[in-house]
Every structure is written in structure tokens, then in C-alpha cells.
Design a protein around this motif. Structure first.
Motif, short mmCIF file in Angstrom:
data_model
loop_
_atom_site.label_atom_id
_atom_site.label_comp_id
_atom_site.label_asym_id
_atom_site.label_seq_id
_atom_site.Cartn_x
_atom_site.Cartn_y
_atom_site.Cartn_z
N VAL A 30 0.84 -1.20 0.00
CA VAL A 30 0.00 0.00 0.00
C VAL A 30 0.88 1.25 0.00
CG1 VAL A 30 -1.74 1.30 1.31
CG2 VAL A 30 -1.77 -1.20 1.39
N ALA A 31 0.51 2.23 -0.82
CA ALA A 31 1.18 3.55 -0.77
C ALA A 31 0.11 4.60 -0.48
CB ALA A 31 1.88 3.85 -2.09
N LEU A 32 0.38 5.47 0.49
CA LEU A 32 -0.61 6.46 0.92
C LEU A 32 -0.03 7.87 0.84
CD1 LEU A 32 -1.70 4.82 4.32
CD2 LEU A 32 -2.91 4.66 2.13
N ALA A 33 -0.89 8.84 0.61
CA ALA A 33 -0.50 10.26 0.76
C ALA A 33 -1.73 10.97 1.30
CB ALA A 33 -0.06 10.85 -0.56
N VAL A 34 -1.61 11.52 2.50
CA VAL A 34 -2.76 12.15 3.17
C VAL A 34 -2.49 13.65 3.31
CG1 VAL A 34 -4.10 12.21 5.31
CG2 VAL A 34 -3.34 10.01 4.36
N THR A 35 -3.33 14.43 2.68
CA THR A 35 -3.19 15.90 2.61
C THR A 35 -1.77 16.31 2.19
OG1 THR A 35 -2.79 16.20 5.01
CG2 THR A 35 -5.06 16.30 4.26
N VAL A 36 -1.31 15.70 1.12
CA VAL A 36 0.02 15.97 0.57
C VAL A 36 -0.07 16.38 -0.90
CG1 VAL A 36 2.21 14.86 -0.07
CG2 VAL A 36 1.24 14.48 2.20
N ILE A 37 -0.91 15.66 -1.66
CA ILE A 37 -1.00 15.90 -3.11
C ILE A 37 -1.31 17.37 -3.41
CG2 ILE A 37 -2.32 15.28 -5.20
CD1 ILE A 37 -0.29 13.12 -4.17
N LEU A 38 -2.13 17.96 -2.56
CA LEU A 38 -2.47 19.38 -2.69
C LEU A 38 -1.24 20.28 -2.68
CD1 LEU A 38 -4.49 21.83 -2.14
CD2 LEU A 38 -4.34 21.21 0.25
N HIS A 39 -0.20 19.84 -2.00
CA HIS A 39 0.96 20.72 -1.77
C HIS A 39 2.11 20.51 -2.74
CE1 HIS A 39 -0.99 21.93 1.92
NE2 HIS A 39 -1.10 20.67 2.28
#
Ligand SMILES: C[S@@+](CC[C@H](N)C(=O)[O-])C[C@H]1O[C@@H](n2cnc3c(N)ncnc32)[C@H](O)[C@@H]1O
Length: 275
Positions: A124-133
Motif C-alpha cells: 500500500v502507498a498512501l499520501a494524506v493531505t500531501v498531493i495538494l501541496h
């Protein structure tokens, strides 16, 4: 004060900010907010993150999400966090509790566009409130897909600053501040709603979306600091003068005193499977 050469989005380069330690505190404050904790855990169940999974979180910050991930994957799993900020990683190292039940937390310095891992290394790869930045959102999601094994999941979650609803007696000013500040800070203020499209563009399959709402009627510390930062930036960008920005903030305090304050913010969680 933020120097003129810095990008207006402070999360792009935390270590260059004079208030880097304070930014770490805001992540922990958000993490402790009960509604935020619930929506974060619902997202992890939605992905899902399972016992024994090897998970990487891109942009792990102080490790709020990663600590939940470690508890879910257990001792047979892995919770690996990557972040470019040494200041935030330092806090994450302090807060990880290796002796606590749950899996071991590993922290690495790195950026989403060039992850320091082999192909297919994770379930699993996650990005939480990161893509926006990030500057190149698709590049980061492609990189997340690269380090995920076939059949593994890529899960991304973001707010969407086009859909923040808040009570205030001065609606035009509220609109000007919320829309104007978000437009000046983020390359794509409508970040949340584009996540399924990004996963598809990165070649992921079986893309699903789950939208959750952060709801606050009491002006939680996280909400208060969010609105204060918006007011501060409104002055910085010339959207409102200092007196108007202060009046705007006072308007919320008055609503809270009457029990009539409401703020809702949507969080979009999207998940795709690596074919
Ligand atoms: C709003 S914080 C979210 C932190 C954490 N995911 C959470 O939910 O508590 C954004 C994070 O993204 C990191 N970040 C910024 N640019 C990045 C990049 N290009 N690649 C990976 N992480 C990045 C920041 O250092 C920061 O830790």
C-alpha cells in the motif's frame, strides 16, 4: 514572517519556514481533533490497510497517520514514512513509540517524486493531505504506483478548498478570503475532487472514492488556527486590511458564543489498484 522568495504554500518547504516547529504542532493538533481522527481512520479502513501489510506514507509529517498505520499492520507489517522535512521527521522520531503494540515505524527523508525504494516494494502507498501541496501531483502518484506491487493499493486523501462552508455574518468577505487565499497558495485549490482522475491518469484500476466531512460547531483549536492562518494570509495578499481580518475572526468568536458556529470541510479519499 515568510520571506518573499518562499512559495506561499508553507508545506512545500517546511524547513525553510521560520515557524517550522509550529507547523509540526498544527499537524499534531489536527491529529488529536476527534472528528479528524475518525475521518483518518475511516480512510485507512476504506483503502484498506490490513494486518501484515507493508505500507509507505508519502509526506508523513510528524507521523499522525503513520502511527495509526503501524497499529493496523501490527508486528508482521511495516509502516514506512517519507518526508522532505528534517524538522517534521525529528518530531515523528520523538513521537513514534517502538515499544508500543503495533508495527515498527521507519522514517526516511525523501520527496514524493523520487521515492528511495525499489519497484513493487509495498502493498500500500498512501499520501494524506500531501498531493495538494506538491508541484507535480501526477508525478508523485505515478511514483507511488511504481513502489506498489501488482494488486496493491494506492490511496490518496485531500481536502478541497472549493467546498469549505462556514457561518459568518459577512458572506462576501468570507468568500473573498476563503477563495482568494486558497487561489494564491495552491496550484489546484480544488484538489480533493480531482483525486480519482489522478489515480486513473497514473494507470491505476478499480478506482473508488469516499468523501468524508470534517464538521465543527465549537471552533476546535485546529479550526481556529485554520481560520487565523486564512486571515493572516488575507492581509499578506492584500485581500483584506488588518482591521477587516480581525473583524472577520471576531465574527466567528461571536457565533461560537451563541452556539451558532458551523464549519464543514470535505475530505476526498480515492483508492486505486495497481494492475
Ligand atoms: C499537511 S502535511 C500532512 C502530513 C501528514 N500526512 C498528516 O496528514 O499529518 C503535508 C506534508 O507533505 C510534505 N511534503 C511537501 N512536499 C512534499 C513532497 N514533494 N514530497 C513528499 N512530501 C512532501 C510536507 O513536508 C508535510 O509533511
Amino acid at each position: 514572517m515568510t520571506g518573499p522568495s518562499l512559495h506561499p504554500d508553507t508545506w512545500r518547504d517546511v524547513d525553510a519556514q521560520p515557524n517550522a516547529a509550529k507547523l509540526g504542532e498544527t499537524l499534531e493538533t489536527r491529529g488529536r481533533t476527534p472528528t479528524q481522527a475518525r475521518l483518518r481512520r475511516r480512510f485507512l479502513r476504506f483503502v484498506p490497510v490490513r494486518r501484515g501489510d507493508r505500507v509507505v506514507e508519502v509526506g508523513c509529517g510528524t507521523g499522525v497517520v503513520l502511527r495509526d498505520v503501524a497499529a493496523l499492520v501490527g508486528r508482521r507489517g511495516e509502516a514506512v514514512g517519507v518526508d522532505p522535512s528534517r524538522t517534521l521527521l525529528e518530531v515523528a522520531r520523538r513521537l513514534r513509540r517502538d515499544g508500543a503494540p503495533g508495527g515498527r515505524i521507519v522514517l526516511r527523508e525523501g520527496r514524493g517524486a523520487t521515492l528511495p525504494f525499489a519497484h513493487a516494494r509495498f502493498d500500500v502507498a498512501l499520501a494524506v493531505t500531501v498531493i495538494l501541496h506538491v508541484a507535480d501531483a501526477l508525478g508523485v502518484v505515478r511514483e507511488m504506483a511504481r513502489v506498489t506491487r501488482r494488486g496493491g493499493r494506492v490511496g490518496i486523501q485531500d481536502q478541497d478548498f472549493g467546498v469549505v462552508a462556514v457561518t459568518h455574518p459577512d458572506r462576501p468577505l468570507t468568500d473573498r478570503i476563503l477563495t482568494g487565499v486558497a487561489e494564491r497558495i495552491y496550484a489546484e485549490p480544488w484538489s480533493g475532487r480531482r483525486l480519482p482522475g489522478l489515480l486513473l491518469a497514473a494507470g491505476l484500476a478499480r478506482v473508488r472514492l469516499r468523501t468524508d466531512v470534517y464538521q465543527d460547531t465549537t471552533l476546535e483549536p485546529f479550526t481556529k488556527s485554520f481560520l487565523e492562518r486564512r486571515a493572516e494570509n488575507a492581509v499578506r495578499f492584500g485581500i483584506a486590511d488588518a482591521a477587516a481580518a480581525q473583524r472577520w475572526l471576531d465574527g466567528f468568536t461571536a457565533l461560537v458564543a451563541r452556539g451558532a458556529f458551523v464549519l464543514t470541510m470535505n475530505y476526498y479519499g480515492a483508492v486505486g489498484v495497481k494492475p
